[in-house]
Write a protein that holds these residues in place. Structure first.
Motif, short mmCIF file in Angstrom:
data_model
loop_
_atom_site.label_atom_id
_atom_site.label_comp_id
_atom_site.label_asym_id
_atom_site.label_seq_id
_atom_site.Cartn_x
_atom_site.Cartn_y
_atom_site.Cartn_z
N ILE A 168 0.85 -1.19 0.00
CA ILE A 168 0.00 0.00 0.00
C ILE A 168 0.88 1.24 0.00
O ILE A 168 2.09 1.17 0.24
N ILE A 169 0.28 2.39 -0.27
CA ILE A 169 1.01 3.65 -0.22
C ILE A 169 1.10 4.09 1.24
O ILE A 169 0.08 4.38 1.87
N THR A 170 2.30 4.11 1.78
CA THR A 170 2.49 4.33 3.22
C THR A 170 2.92 5.74 3.58
O THR A 170 3.02 6.06 4.77
N GLU A 171 3.18 6.58 2.57
CA GLU A 171 3.62 7.94 2.86
C GLU A 171 2.61 8.65 3.77
O GLU A 171 1.42 8.69 3.48
N GLY A 172 3.11 9.21 4.86
CA GLY A 172 2.27 9.95 5.79
C GLY A 172 1.63 9.12 6.88
O GLY A 172 1.02 9.68 7.80
N LEU A 173 1.77 7.80 6.81
CA LEU A 173 1.18 6.96 7.85
C LEU A 173 2.08 6.93 9.09
O LEU A 173 3.30 6.76 8.97
#
Length: 249
Positions: A168-173
């Motif tokens: 998944i796109i994890t940027e900012g998590l």
């Protein structure tokens, strides 16, 4: 206020009692302060509309929580019986690989439900054999048996086998890195939809390559396609909870 008895926890102690309170409730500010003072767990979730769920191409799936994995010696005895712990980190919980069927005390008391998760096992789903035959087998999702504590195969429950993984796109998590093994896991997502998939997935069910949790808990989340979710709903299966996955930009 008359309180229900709550849910008894293994090992004794106070039982678990939960309330649902909308953050738009006129007394939410006062209640939130009381919960903090009492050190009560405050678990936030977002409730989605039918339109939001029906319009998502992929959905994160959770289910009714029922029972504990066995054997329960030292509370977590199921780990040695069910998992290969070679790559497991005791501090963060990452790295367990299933090596044997799950065990339950006996046949689940399904009631009107037909899909479930075991407490502590939030990355696996269990269904009745009938639901697997009607919904999941046509979607090419395999299953494996579940045993009782004497090793006999249970007749009213199977475990869904989800082997495909996707990132998944994890940027900012928000994330935490384990001090012991150095691996990263992401904090539970309690507000809003589930993060977008990085790549176009293949098949109708998958699990995230990333782990989620806090403390010593770590699970890979399970996602299903909209087509499979519709088949599940059309079959009248109860017990599932769905969260839309964000569409990638």
């Amino acid at each position: 206020m008359k309180l229900p008895e709550g849910v008894a926890l293994p090992g004794g102690g106070d039982s678990l009692l939960a309330f649902d309170v909308d953050e738009e409730h006129q007394n939410w500010g006062a209640l939130s302060s009381l919960f903090q003072r009492w050190r009560a767990s405050d678990v936030t979730r977002t409730e989605f509309t039918k339109k939001e769920i029906d319009s998502a191409r992929w959905l994160e799936i959770g289910a009714w929580h029922h029972g504990y994995p066995q054997p329960a010696e030292d509370v977590f005895g199921y780990r040695q019986a069910t998992y290969d712990l070679t790559d497991w980190c005791e501090k963060c919980g990452i790295g367990m690989k299933q090596k044997a069927p799950f065990q339950m005390k006996g046949e689940p008391k399904w009631g009107r439900n037909a899909i479930m998760q075991l407490v502590w096992i939030y990355g696996e789903l269990f269904v009745t054999p009938d639901v697997w035959n009607r919904v999941f087998e046509p979607a090419h999702v395999e299953c494996r048996p579940v045993l009782n504590t004497k090793g006999a195969e249970l007749k009213t429950v199977v475990q869904l086998v989800v082997q495909t993984t996707a990132s998944i796109i994890t940027e900012g998590l928000p994330a935490e890195q384990c001090e012991r093994c150095g691996r990263t896991k992401y904090l539970p997502i309690t507000r809003g939809p589930f993060p977008a998939l990085r790549d176009t997935p293949v098949g109708s069910m998958l699990r995230t390559a990333e782990y989620f949790g806090s403390g010593a808990q770590a699970d890979q989340h399970v996602l299903m396609s909209q087509d499979l979710a519709r088949s599940l709903a059309k079959s009248g299966v109860r017990g599932a909870s769905l969260k839309p996955v964000v569409e990638p930009k």
